[in-house]
Design an enzyme around this catalytic site. Sequence first.
Site, short mmCIF file in Angstrom:
data_model
loop_
_atom_site.label_atom_id
_atom_site.label_comp_id
_atom_site.label_asym_id
_atom_site.label_seq_id
_atom_site.Cartn_x
_atom_site.Cartn_y
_atom_site.Cartn_z
CG HIS A 12 -2.10 -0.94 1.04
ND1 HIS A 12 -3.11 -0.71 0.13
CD2 HIS A 12 -2.42 -2.11 1.67
CE1 HIS A 12 -4.00 -1.70 0.20
NE2 HIS A 12 -3.60 -2.56 1.12
CG ASP A 24 -2.21 4.92 -2.96
OD1 ASP A 24 -1.35 4.07 -3.22
OD2 ASP A 24 -3.12 4.74 -2.13
#
Length: 393
Positions: A122, A152
């Site tokens: 992540h 991200d």
Amino acid sequence: MALQGILVVELAGLAPGPFCAMVLADFGARVVRVERPGSHYDVSRLGRGKRSLALDLKQPRGAAVLRRLCARSDVLLEPFRSGVMEKLQLGPEILQRDNPRLIYARLTGFGQSGSFSRLAGHDINYLALSGVLSKIGRNGENPYAPLNLLADFAGGGLMCVLGIMMALFERTRSGKGQVIDANMVEGTAYLSSFLWKTQKSSLWEAPRGQNILDGGAPFYTTYRTADGEFMAVGAIEPQFYELLIKGLGLKSDELPNQMSMDDWPEMKKKFAAVFAKKTKAEWCQIFDGTDACVTPVLTLEEVVHHDHSKERGSFITNEEQSMSPRPAPLLSNTPAIPSFKRDPFVGEHTEEILDEFGFSREEIDQLKSDKIIESNKAGSKFWILYTHSNIQK
């Protein structure tokens, strides 16, 4: 719009991929989001301007449907770990053989090669491996990730947009598509080029949290106000620092030199004590309209109503009265015209899309009967439940 006529097929994923495709849609691309049958909605809530097709890619006939879509598309955006698309017989060698003009954008955490390429991760993991996380944090505290924005969305989604735009431009010369290996580790590292190029300068000579730009300086940090709110200070240059000192009601000749790092901890305490005496609104009255580089820390609710935001029309409201930032940057001749419709629900446009791509009514009915595709048109039981759920929220 700038991307009018560009057709993008987005395979459903989390955060970075949906953001990348939303940017393309905002600037005029037609985006088809391919989602798994049985899923209920895009958890990232980044479906603006897209249409949804529910398709089971794990079934060979589902993969065959995607091949037909890609044969007539400009861009495929896929978010899976290295090797997944090849296992589905949907790798770039196959799809670009069908359509040599196809731009095959692969957006992953670790990239298509290397020992981490098949591992889960992540934002915080990608940020850690990029080296950037080691530079973020207060003195004496653990490094901390600034939400999931850097890896991200900046190093991942936005860098992938850049790659797609460059590939589209290059295709105007060669007539051929290419494969884009966009990954969040290297994208974030590239964003940090300034850190790499300046790491031997005085900007970073002290440990983390004790330098000018990482919260160590009293003139580049945030302070709590009397009402529990915050002000952000970025008065680096001497002329701006003088305006800061003036606004705080202090006298420069009674303070240490601005760049005396040994005095910074005490200076921060002094500034903090002054800021704590007035409310955020009172400090705004003092500093607004000056070059002291002091601004309020606005909440998401406050920024929408701030004068500067309203003057520029920086936020838009969709048909569900949900607000979000207007697409950026502004183009003078071909600005983005974002959709004001609600995000699509899964499979809302399945039959419509397949019809446009040349599938016959019989083919669509058979795919639906065999559960290769799923169709949830407006007015269906799924749509009624979806709408009722949103009304309750």
